[in-house]
Write an enzyme that holds these catalytic residues in place. Structure first.
Site, PDB file in Angstrom:
ATOM      1  N   CYS A   1       8.102  47.996  18.017  1.00  0.00           N
ATOM      2  CA  CYS A   1       7.923  47.497  16.813  1.00  0.00           C
ATOM      3  C   CYS A   1       8.703  47.603  15.702  1.00  0.00           C
ATOM      4  O   CYS A   1       9.760  47.102  15.588  1.00  0.00           O
ATOM      5  CB  CYS A   1       6.465  47.850  16.529  1.00  0.00           C
ATOM      6  SG  CYS A   1       5.490  46.706  15.415  1.00  0.00           S
TER       7      CYS A   1
ATOM      8  N   HIS B   1       3.387  46.384  21.284  1.00  0.00           N
ATOM      9  CA  HIS B   1       2.977  47.738  21.140  1.00  0.00           C
ATOM     10  C   HIS B   1       2.381  48.129  22.762  1.00  0.00           C
ATOM     11  O   HIS B   1       1.145  48.276  22.930  1.00  0.00           O
ATOM     12  CB  HIS B   1       1.653  48.021  20.511  1.00  0.00           C
ATOM     13  CG  HIS B   1       2.139  48.112  18.948  1.00  0.00           C
ATOM     14  ND1 HIS B   1       2.701  49.225  18.281  1.00  0.00           N
ATOM     15  CD2 HIS B   1       2.274  47.225  17.943  1.00  0.00           C
ATOM     16  CE1 HIS B   1       2.953  48.988  17.099  1.00  0.00           C
ATOM     17  NE2 HIS B   1       2.862  47.920  16.860  1.00  0.00           N
TER      18      HIS B   1
ATOM     19  N   GLU C   1       2.213  50.967  23.927  1.00  0.00           N
ATOM     20  CA  GLU C   1       1.388  52.262  24.323  1.00  0.00           C
ATOM     21  C   GLU C   1      -0.037  51.842  24.034  1.00  0.00           C
ATOM     22  O   GLU C   1      -0.852  52.641  24.410  1.00  0.00           O
ATOM     23  CB  GLU C   1       1.877  53.103  23.233  1.00  0.00           C
ATOM     24  CG  GLU C   1       1.318  52.838  21.725  1.00  0.00           C
ATOM     25  CD  GLU C   1       2.169  51.455  21.102  1.00  0.00           C
ATOM     26  OE1 GLU C   1       3.002  51.173  21.619  1.00  0.00           O
ATOM     27  OE2 GLU C   1       1.789  51.371  19.742  1.00  0.00           O
TER      28      GLU C   1
END
Ligand code: MN
Length: 237
Positions: A106, A211, A213
């Site tokens: 990001c 993202h 994660e």
């Protein structure tokens, strides 16, 4: 080799003077077999930190200062952190110099692009005609939204993920405009915005706008960027 150490610069100091990082980055790196090492803001001996580690993860977070890419100030860019920008530029420069594996997520991808001479749209909704949603709840309480990304099957990222059309968690209001000359854009959203870049002639330097994660615990394709970083840090890629 022991488990590789992966440096992650933390978020900057918040209004309470606390230092933090969303734990999902740490968890995903551990799941990949790496040991996360957080670098707090204000560190001045960054080269010494990099000597200790085997890889670098640049996390998401606040907007890059538009002054970094000669962008116009924009009234939606309110949370710049020059201290964090400066530290991450310095870490990136050293990591690129020595060929340390790098995963940039990001804000991290945007920083990589700007460091190498590219620039950004400071505000997608007002600057990109026909742009799809890349976050929701804006501007007061931005939350992730899901959108599709198409990945170049011939790219390093495409080989790593093993899938070329995926749904990603997205939470950004800036995006790459001009791609730095040394980088290749290897993934795009349906609206045409760049969603991933990679650096040729480097052992492992990949940036993703989404993202991973946030979904890595549930969706295997989103764990793979972390697995790839740790494997590269072990010298296995
Ligand atoms: Mn997006």
């Amino acid at each position: 080799m022991d488990a590789p150490l992966i440096a992650i610069p933390s978020y900057g100091r918040n209004a309470q003077g606390h230092v933090s990082l969303p734990a999902d980055y740490v968890t995903a790196l551990r799941r990949a077999g790496g040991i996360p090492v957080l670098i707090p803001p204000g560190e001045t001996r960054l080269e010494q930190w990099l000597d200790l580690v085997d890889g670098l993860l640049l996390a998401g977070g606040n907007d890059l200062d538009p002054a970094r890419y000669e962008g116009q100030p924009h009234d939606t860019v309110t949370d710049v952190d020059p201290e964090r920008d400066a530290a991450e530029f310095e870490l990136l420069e050293s990591a690129l110099d020595v060929g340390l594996p790098i995963l940039a997520i990001c804000r991290g991808m945007q920083l990589l692009n700007v460091f190498l001479g590219g620039d950004l749209f400071a505000d997608i909704p007002s600057q990109v005609e026909g742009a799809g949603p890349h976050r929701q709840g804006e501007p007061a309480e931005p939350r992730p939204i899901e959108h599709e990304v198409v990945i170049d099957p011939g790219s390093r990222l495409g080989a790593l993920l093993g899938e070329h059309r995926i749904i990603v968690p997205s939470l950004h209001h800036q995006a790459i405009d001009e791609v730095a000359a040394e980088l290749s854009a290897v993934a795009h959203a349906p609206d045409g915005l760049v969603e991933a870049v990679e650096l040729a002639d480097h052992p492992f330097c990949i940036g993703v706008q989404w993202h991973p994660e946030l979904a890595a615990a549930e969706v295997p394709v989103h764990q793979r960027p972390f697995d790839g970083l740790v494997a590269a840090a072990r010298g296995e890629l």
